[in-house]
Write an enzyme that holds these catalytic residues in place. Structure first.
Site, PDB file in Angstrom:
ATOM      1  N   GLY A  82       0.835  -1.198   0.000  1.00 50.67           N
ATOM      2  CA  GLY A  82       0.000   0.000   0.000  1.00 50.67           C
ATOM      3  C   GLY A  82       0.871   1.249   0.000  1.00 50.67           C
ATOM      4  O   GLY A  82       1.914   1.293   0.645  1.00 50.67           O
ATOM      5  N   ARG A 183     -12.675  -2.929 -10.388  1.00 50.44           N
ATOM      6  CA  ARG A 183     -12.891  -2.026 -11.514  1.00 50.44           C
ATOM      7  C   ARG A 183     -12.935  -2.817 -12.824  1.00 50.44           C
ATOM      8  O   ARG A 183     -13.778  -2.630 -13.657  1.00 50.44           O
ATOM      9  CB  ARG A 183     -11.800  -0.956 -11.566  1.00 50.44           C
ATOM     10  N   ARG A 244      -7.289  -1.459   4.324  1.00 52.78           N
ATOM     11  CA  ARG A 244      -6.884  -0.319   5.143  1.00 52.78           C
ATOM     12  C   ARG A 244      -8.049   0.068   6.038  1.00 52.78           C
ATOM     13  O   ARG A 244      -9.220  -0.019   5.627  1.00 52.78           O
ATOM     14  CB  ARG A 244      -6.506   0.883   4.256  1.00 52.78           C
ATOM     15  N   HIS A 292      -2.330  -5.122  12.462  1.00 52.05           N
ATOM     16  CA  HIS A 292      -1.726  -5.000  11.121  1.00 52.05           C
ATOM     17  C   HIS A 292      -0.539  -5.960  10.951  1.00 52.05           C
ATOM     18  O   HIS A 292       0.613  -5.532  10.790  1.00 52.05           O
ATOM     19  CB  HIS A 292      -1.286  -3.553  10.862  1.00 52.05           C
ATOM     20  N   GLY A 294      -0.510  -8.442   8.548  1.00 49.06           N
ATOM     21  CA  GLY A 294      -0.646  -9.136   7.260  1.00 49.06           C
ATOM     22  C   GLY A 294       0.639  -9.699   6.683  1.00 49.06           C
ATOM     23  O   GLY A 294       0.727 -10.873   6.343  1.00 49.06           O
TER      24      GLY A 294
END
Ligand SMILES: O=CC(=O)O
Length: 326
Positions: A82, A183, A244, A292, A294
């Site tokens: 990110g 998308r 997030r 957090h 991950g």
């Protein structure tokens, strides 16, 4: 005195895994921030005149930093997938290439997501609290019943590399169907491989038993999970966020969990981070929160360090980065 090395590189964190430092050392002089957590003032002081930057933490990377670096700066890489803490427009304006470290963390994040999903669906946190408060009440036949994964519909909000790695793992759990919103539509082959169907956001909300947020934070995704969207979810729904924290409106999530509008949630990411120890979210029995974690495995972090170093090395000599962020 000059080191005789071709480039000067600032490493903005004292605990960057050795693999990346070893690569940089071969032909760079390394200047490393020593304070922990890294002090902004030390970064701004040491960055002056460097050719490349290995951005080891998640502090804002913006015009202030670029101004402090000056005109020698040729390339920057983060050690994260990110890049929401980077002022991308500012870097682009100055023609500075930015690298990041996606892909390599997909499996570590996916493993953790499956753990979080099971923990939230099967009430691990609540169960642990019952033990600690001396309320082990297994004489109730319906005690701490959770949600099955088999035959469920799993909805992915974001279905890129991480989402697909999660779906691959979940395929061993006999799920009924994968829904996703992205998308761009996946190829036919991938849709068949994951038994996945692209749907509108509202359909994802209303049909999924599990919803996994695996999307980046953008102006479009910020706060998209809120009171309105929770109102469209099933009452047995389990919401997992490994994207997030800001993608969820946490006040609204608190209300939805408190009133059992949805069944439970599992968060690896929160808003803010660190989450204060007195945050009301932590009072909820039906919420599993972890800090957090991950990509937090030894191997993954080492590989992220290697890729970030390659990005900086390539960027400084004008070659395409290993993992360009744009
Ligand atoms: O959240 C972790 C990352 O972006 O690498």
């Amino acid at each position: 005195m000059s080191s005789g090395k071709a480039f000067k590189v600032l490493v903005t964190h004292p605990e960057v895994p050795q693999a990346g430092l070893d690569l940089l050392k071969q032909n760079c002089e390394i200047i490393q921030v020593q304070s922990l957590p890294p002090r902004r003032a030390e970064i701004l002081e040491k960055i002056k005149g460097v050719d490349g930057v290995f951005w080891g933490g998640h502090e804002p990377l913006n015009a202030e930093v670029l101004d402090a670096a000056g005109p020698n700066l040729k390339a920057i890489s983060t050690m994260s997938a990110g890049i929401d803490y980077v002022d991308v427009a500012e870097l682009k304006k100055r023609n500075i290439p930015l690298g990041h470290t996606p892909t390599v963390l997909n499996t570590a994040v996916a493993d953790l997501t499956v753990g979080l999903l099971i923990a939230a669906a099967r009430r691990f946190h609540e169960g642990r609290s019952k033990i600690e408060s001396n309320n082990w009440e297994s004489f109730h036949l319906n005690w701490l019943l959770g949600q099955d994964i088999r035959d469920s519909t799993v909805g992915f909000f974001g279905f890129g590399g991480i989402g697909q790695a999660i779906a691959k793992r979940l395929s061993g759990f006999d799920i009924e169907q994968v829904l996703y919103t992205t998308r761009r539509r996946l190829s036919k082959e991938l849709e068949t491989e994951f038994n996945a169907k692209k749907v509108e956001f509202d359909e994802l909300l209303s049909k999924s038993d599990f919803i996994i947020i695996a999307a980046p934070l953008t102006p479009e995704t910020q706060g998209i999970f809120n009171a309105t969207t929770f109102g469209k979810m099933k009452s047995n729904a389990v919401l997992i966020n490994i994207g997030r924290g800001k993608i969820i409106n946490q006040n609204d999530l608190y209300d939805a969990l408190k009133t059992n509008q949805i069944f439970s949630a599992g968060l690896d990411v929160t808003d803010p981070e660190p989450l204060p120890a007195n945050d009301k979210l932590l009072t909820l029995p039906n919420l599993v929160v972890i800090p957090h974690l991950g990509s937090a495995t030894t191997r993954t972090r080492s590989e992220m360090s290697t890729i970030a170093a390659h990005n900086v090395l390539r960027g400084m000599v004008g070659e395409p980065m290993f993992a360009p962020a744009y």
